[in-house]
Design a protein around this motif. Sequence first.
Motif, PDB file in Angstrom:
ATOM      1  N   UNK A   1      27.541 -14.925 -20.937  1.00  0.00           N
ATOM      2  CA  UNK A   1      28.747 -14.694 -21.731  1.00  0.00           C
ATOM      3  C   UNK A   1      29.976 -14.951 -20.862  1.00  0.00           C
ATOM      4  N   UNK A   2      30.863 -15.820 -21.332  1.00  0.00           N
ATOM      5  CA  UNK A   2      32.063 -16.181 -20.595  1.00  0.00           C
ATOM      6  C   UNK A   2      33.279 -15.407 -21.088  1.00  0.00           C
ATOM      7  N   UNK A   3      33.312 -15.104 -22.384  1.00  0.00           N
ATOM      8  CA  UNK A   3      34.525 -14.522 -22.973  1.00  0.00           C
ATOM      9  C   UNK A   3      34.151 -13.841 -24.281  1.00  0.00           C
ATOM     10  N   UNK A   4      34.875 -12.779 -24.595  1.00  0.00           N
ATOM     11  CA  UNK A   4      34.693 -12.132 -25.884  1.00  0.00           C
ATOM     12  C   UNK A   4      33.864 -10.863 -25.809  1.00  0.00           C
ATOM     13  N   UNK A   5      33.201 -10.550 -26.910  1.00  0.00           N
ATOM     14  CA  UNK A   5      32.442  -9.314 -27.053  1.00  0.00           C
ATOM     15  C   UNK A   5      31.075  -9.450 -26.393  1.00  0.00           C
ATOM     16  N   UNK A   6      30.934  -8.872 -25.216  1.00  0.00           N
ATOM     17  CA  UNK A   6      29.699  -9.038 -24.444  1.00  0.00           C
ATOM     18  C   UNK A   6      28.519  -8.278 -25.046  1.00  0.00           C
ATOM     19  N   UNK A   7      28.794  -7.275 -25.860  1.00  0.00           N
ATOM     20  CA  UNK A   7      27.691  -6.527 -26.462  1.00  0.00           C
ATOM     21  C   UNK A   7      26.912  -7.399 -27.440  1.00  0.00           C
ATOM     22  N   UNK A   8      27.581  -8.357 -28.081  1.00  0.00           N
ATOM     23  CA  UNK A   8      26.873  -9.291 -28.962  1.00  0.00           C
ATOM     24  C   UNK A   8      25.867 -10.113 -28.162  1.00  0.00           C
TER      25      UNK A   8
END
Length: 626
Positions: A457-464
Amino acid sequence: MNTELQEIRSFLANKHPFDLLSEKTLSDLPEKLQIRYFHKGSEIPDTGTLFDHLYLIRTGEVELKTADGELQARLGEDDMFGYRSSHVGSRDKLKAFAMADTLVYQLRAADLYRICDQNAQLNCFFDTSDEVQKGRQREATSLFVQSDQTQLNLMLTQVKELLSRTPVKVPVTATIQETAQVMSQKRVSSILIYHEPERREQKLMGIVTDRDLRNRVIAKGLAPNDRVSEIMTENPATINSSDFAFKAQLQMARYKVHHMPVMNNNRLAGMITTTDLTRQHTCSTVYIIGDIYKHTDIDRIKQVTTKIPELLVNLVATGATAMSVGHLITSITDAVTIRLLQLAEKRLGPAPVAYAWVAAGSQAREEQIAKSDQDNILILADDYIPEEHSKYFSLLARHVCDGLNACGYIYCPGDMMATNYDWRQPLKVWKKNFNQWIDQPEPEALMLTSVFFDLRCIYGNRSLFQDLRDHVMGKTRGNRIFLGHMTKNALSRKPPLGFFRNFVLIKGGEHDHTFDIKLNGIVPIVDLARIYALAQCSSAINTLDRLDLMESSKAISIDSAKELRNALEFINHLRNQHQARQVKAGKEMDNFVSPDNLSHIDRNRLKEAFLVIRNMQSVMKSRYHW
């Protein structure tokens, strides 16, 4: 040792407890570190758990919180957290968040364990210092610069070396006119404003620039005899004279300023400007990353990324390891991706639902080279409604992928990009896709999983992203049938070595008398490591991390793991040398190497490396294939 690694070594040499290390261990340590940049608000780490690595904050600010959001510690520059540095609260439930744009040095737990095992003093330090350090330790104040160096690199230059004059300053009681006169006499574009209490050191109150004189005086309708305090910028961000110039550059980019007061502890030392930095810098990773974040249009970011081939040449010339080259170049790709996403959100507005921008392939593994294509996907929250939200994410993906292509990260030939509707889906659809790929491992599915099992994950909501990763790990756990299909697919890529240990070369065409060092040398090791990681249900992504896992889990012997690591490093090193030669010759970079361009020693070493791969493929075949 190249200049960037030398700078890191100098920093560590002046930071306790690393100052307790032997000269050899200290010199070897920088190559084991990863330079990571985390955007404000992002979780650290982006993959794995907090205690998989030791983190050393070089610039920025980090907060440690419990799963319930309770603040446990607030950390700043020079503080450490992660593996063996903290167990505030429950270790497995702690989370770290960047509270400002943060640059960290990241050391794998396995590497720190080995170093502590060999150094009693360091082991004692980490064993007895389980509470996160709260105090800030000073920046490194010593550095190594060769006497014949003609241009000082920002990574090796202290701010005080850029100061060419004593501080130009006026007291806070001075008038606007008096201030302007001093600036004119001294021919400076900015001036320090100070307050000097009786029998105490001068205190910085603010700064005034020529722009302030032009804009604020007229805008406020002030008279020349009014106090300069009416127009000054109060409590400006400052930099210490012993800090390195690259830190000043990052600070200026962060605060969007062109002038920054320099302090010697609490004393006024002078002023540094963007002109001072521009005049001094050469090509360095940190400078490139800092430059990327300050630009607001793709054309300017593109200009910055044109320095990457030059960076590769410099790194190869100074003996950087292939692992270091991969991490450094990938950190630039991450920065470009994040900046493009920031600009897209600024143009399109806030995202209608949560999303995670996820890199695949070599960027996910942090193993990129100077010329790479892009592989990326979008994971959308399950409240995504196509009719309402599809246009936003289509435009966002197009903005980022077009921007990456403009910056040299060419479109994926297989269209594995977020611009492809199939790779821009809600979490529940991604789970369904992986279920099908794993349960029905057809050739196309195996090709996709070889890319999509390497995700970060590079950016945004990491839980997704973490939710998807946990789901996939659960599906592959103990699934020997799927691992068997993965192994069969991996064995289709063999090292180019014949029965009599001769190189098997391409015949005819544009690449006559060469072999593809990536496809037939690097990819087989990457495939081996991926399959073993899946078998162990590990979240490790980087190939060296996966090889360490293979060793620690006793999936292979210590000697075999060492041979694979050495083979990977050597083959990658040859590819980097090959591409650096192409850059210097003004040619397009590729992966096609001719044995004629290798020395006798390198040819023999390469054959030995290919033999190691072939032997380990045989071991994997007997274990997972039928």
